[in-house]
Design an enzyme around this catalytic site. Structure first.
Site, short mmCIF file in Angstrom:
data_model
loop_
_atom_site.label_atom_id
_atom_site.label_comp_id
_atom_site.label_asym_id
_atom_site.label_seq_id
_atom_site.Cartn_x
_atom_site.Cartn_y
_atom_site.Cartn_z
N GLU A 240 -0.81 5.01 13.81
CA GLU A 240 -0.51 6.21 13.02
C GLU A 240 -0.70 7.48 13.85
O GLU A 240 0.08 8.43 13.73
CB GLU A 240 -1.37 6.26 11.76
CG GLU A 240 -0.95 7.39 10.83
CD GLU A 240 -1.59 7.33 9.45
OE1 GLU A 240 -1.13 8.07 8.56
OE2 GLU A 240 -2.54 6.55 9.26
N CYS B 28 0.81 -1.22 0.00
CA CYS B 28 0.00 0.00 0.00
C CYS B 28 0.84 1.27 0.00
O CYS B 28 0.29 2.38 -0.03
CB CYS B 28 -0.95 -0.01 1.20
SG CYS B 28 -1.93 -1.52 1.28
N HIS C 18 -2.66 7.73 6.32
CA HIS C 18 -2.94 6.41 5.74
C HIS C 18 -4.33 5.97 6.19
O HIS C 18 -5.12 5.51 5.37
CB HIS C 18 -1.87 5.42 6.19
CG HIS C 18 -1.94 4.10 5.50
ND1 HIS C 18 -1.85 3.97 4.13
CD2 HIS C 18 -2.10 2.84 5.99
CE1 HIS C 18 -1.95 2.70 3.81
NE2 HIS C 18 -2.10 1.98 4.92
N HIS D 123 -9.85 1.77 0.38
CA HIS D 123 -8.39 1.61 0.33
C HIS D 123 -7.99 1.08 -1.04
O HIS D 123 -8.27 -0.07 -1.38
CB HIS D 123 -7.95 0.66 1.43
CG HIS D 123 -6.47 0.62 1.63
ND1 HIS D 123 -5.58 1.31 0.83
CD2 HIS D 123 -5.70 -0.04 2.55
CE1 HIS D 123 -4.35 1.08 1.24
NE2 HIS D 123 -4.40 0.27 2.28
N PHE E 245 1.81 -3.67 3.87
CA PHE E 245 2.19 -4.97 4.41
C PHE E 245 3.68 -5.19 4.16
O PHE E 245 4.22 -4.83 3.12
CB PHE E 245 1.40 -6.08 3.73
CG PHE E 245 -0.04 -6.19 4.17
CD1 PHE E 245 -0.53 -5.44 5.22
CD2 PHE E 245 -0.91 -7.05 3.51
CE1 PHE E 245 -1.85 -5.55 5.62
CE2 PHE E 245 -2.23 -7.17 3.90
CZ PHE E 245 -2.70 -6.42 4.96
N LYS F 25 -9.62 7.84 2.70
CA LYS F 25 -10.07 6.46 2.53
C LYS F 25 -11.48 6.27 3.10
O LYS F 25 -12.15 5.29 2.76
CB LYS F 25 -9.10 5.49 3.21
CG LYS F 25 -7.77 5.32 2.50
CD LYS F 25 -6.93 4.27 3.20
CE LYS F 25 -5.59 4.06 2.50
NZ LYS F 25 -4.66 5.17 2.71
#
Length: 417
Positions: free
Chosen positions: A316, A165, A305, A342, A403, A337
Site C-alpha cells: 500500500e 474487505c 487500508h 480489521h 481477498f 485499524k
C-alpha cells in the site's frame, strides 16, 4: 449529462472503541486500542486469543429478546448503527418519498455465527436434519439491508455488496453512483461484520493472517511498524446517510461532507496476497481521483487500508507513492485499524466515518502502536504515528482492499455551497 451532487447527512457507528459516533471519534483521536482477550468463546486452544470485540452491546435490550434471536449479530449491528444514523440525519420517513430511498449494504461474510451454530448442532446429533427455520434468513449476507428496509419502509434499490474487505467501500460507491445519476434521493449505506467466533478466528489463524501477540493484545495491531505480525480481527458496523444535495437542502439537513468520487480495480494477482508492487491499489486511488475530478495535490489525508500484515502494508505504501508522487510527503496517512482492528466487510464504512469526521473537525486520527521504524518505508512519509494531528483538511481519501484482489477507494470533500 451533468451529475447530481451527493452529500453526507447522517452517521452511525458501533465499533470496538465506541458504540456511538461521538464515542468512536473520541476513541480515535485519543488513540484508544479496542483489542483485548476474547470473551465470547473459549480461546484456550487457539493461536490467537484476542480481538477487537464490540463491548457492552445489549442486543435484547435494543431489539427485544424474541427479535434478537431471529437475527445474526451482523444484522443486529447493522440495525443498531443505522438507528443512530437515521436520528442523526433527522429523518422522518413519513414525510419523504420512500420509493426513492434505498439501502445498499456491505458484508464480507454475513451470518458466520449462525452458520457455525447450526452446523455444529447438526454434527452433534444423529444425522436427523433438525435445523432452525431461521437458519437461512439469519445467515445470508444480503439480509441486513432487507431488515433495514423493512424497519423503515424503504422501497428503493436494496442489495448487498460482497467484496471481502472492500465490501462497504463498494456499497458507498454504488449508492453514490445511483444518487448522482438521479436514480434515487437517498441511501442508507455502510457495512457490518461479526466474525469473532471459533470459525472466524480459527479460519484466519489457519491462514497465518492474524497477529499472535498474546502477551500484549492492546498493541498487537501495528500498521507500518517493523514488528507487525498480522491483523487483529474486529467487529461492528458503520452507517452513512448519502443524499442528493437538492433533496438534503430542501429538507434542511445538516451536511457533514460531500462525496465526490470512487474508484474500483482488481489486483488480478493472487487469491489472498496483494500485488507486491501495489499495482491494483495504485490504480484504484488514481481512478477515484479521476472520478472526483481531483489531482494528488488536492488530497490532504489518506485513511489507508493498513492492516498490520507483513506483506499488505508495504504494497500500500508503494501504491501511495506511485499514485501521489512527491505529494506523498505533504499528506497525512494513518491506519485507524491500529485502534479498531480489521472489521473486514464493515471496515470501509467505519473508516469512511473516521475520514468524514477528520475532514469536519480538522484532526487526523493517529496510527497507534508504533515502536520501531521499518527501514523499508521512506522516513519522510507522515504516518501520523501515535498522536493525532491537527490539520486543515479539504479532501480525504479512504482505501479498502479485499481477498480476491478487490480494491475500492472513496473520496470526500469539505462541503461548499
Amino acid at each position: 449529462m451533468e451529475f447530481k451532487r451527493v452529500v453526507v447527512t447522517g452517521l452511525g457507528a458501533l465499533t470496538p472503541i465506541g458504540n456511538t459516533v461521538p464515542e468512536y471519534w473520541n476513541g480515535l483521536i485519543n488513540g484508544v486500542s479496542g483489542a483485548a482477550f476474547i470473551k465470547s468463546f473459549d480461546v484456550s486452544k487457539f493461536k490467537t486469543k484476542f480481538a477487537c470485540e464490540v463491548k457492552n452491546f445489549d442486543a435484547e435490550g435494543f431489539l427485544g429478546r424474541k427479535e434478537a434471536r431471529k437475527l445474526d449479530p451482523f444484522v443486529q449491528y447493522a440495525l443498531f448503527s443505522t438507528e443512530e444514523a437515521v436520528k442523526d440525519a433527522g429523518l422522518d420517513f413519513g414525510k419523504l418519498d420512500t420509493s426513492r430511498i434505498g439501502v445498499i449494504w456491505g458484508s464480507g461474510i454475513g451470518g458466520l455465527k449462525t452458520f457455525l451454530d447450526e452446523v455444529v448442532n447438526f454434527a452433534k446429533g444423529d444425522g436427523t436434519p433438525k435445523f432452525n427455520p431461521f437458519f437461512i434468513p439469519k445467515m445470508i449476507a444480503d439480509i441486513a439491508p432487507g431488515h433495514i428496509s423493512i424497519k423503515y419502509g424503504l422501497r428503493g434499490p436494496n442489495f448487498t455488496t460482497v467484496s471481502a474487505c472492500a465490501s462497504s467501500n463498494n456499497s458507498l460507491i454504488d449508492a453514490f453512483n445511483y444518487l448522482r445519476l438521479g436514480k434515487a434521493n437517498m441511501f442508507i449505506t455502510g457495512g457490518s461484520e461479526a466474525i469473532i467466533n471459533e470459525a472466524g478466528i480459527g479460519g484466519f489463524n489457519a491462514m497465518h493472517a492474524l497477529s499472535t501477540r498474546n502477551d500484549d493484545p492492546s498493541t498487537a495491531s501495528r500498521p507500518f511498524d517493523l514488528d507487525r505480525d498480522g491483523f487483529v480481527a474486529g467487529e461492528g458496523a458503520g452507517t452513512i446517510i448519502l443524499e442528493e444535495l437538492g433533496h438534503a437542502l430542501k429538507r434542511g439537513a445538516k451536511i457533514y461532507a460531500e462525496m465526490v468520487g470512487g474508484g474500483m480495480s482488481a489486483d488480478a494477482y493472487h487469491m489472498t496476497a496483494p500485488h507486491p508492487d501495489g499495482l491494483g491499489a495504485s490504480l484504484v486511488m488514481k481512478a477515484a481521483l479521476e472520478d472526483a475530478g481531483l489531482t494528488p495535490a488536492d488530497v490532504d489525508y489518506v485513511n489507508v487500508h493498513g492492516t498490520s500484515t507483513p506483506i499488505g502494508d508495504p504494497q500500500e505504501v508503494k501504491a501511495i507513492q506511485d499514485a501521489f508522487g512527491d505529494r506523498v510527503y505533504d499528506i497525512n496517512i494513518s491506519s485507524t485499524k491500529s485502534m479498531t482492528g480489521h472489521l473486514l466487510g464493515a471496515a470501509g464504512a467505519v473508516e469512511a466515518i473516521a475520514s468524514i469526521l477528520a475532514l469536519k473537525n480538522g484532526i487526523i486520527p493517529p496510527t497507534i502502536n508504533h515502536f520501531t521504524d521499518d527501514p523499508a518505508f521512506d522516513p519522510r512519509i507522515n504516518f501520523t504515528f501515535n498522536t493525532a494531528q491537527k490539520r486543515d483538511i479539504n479532501v480525504v481519501q479512504s482505501n479498502g482492499f479485499g481477498f480476491g484482489g478487490h480494491n475500492a477507494s472513496v473520496i470526500f470533500k469539505k462541503y461548499q455551497q
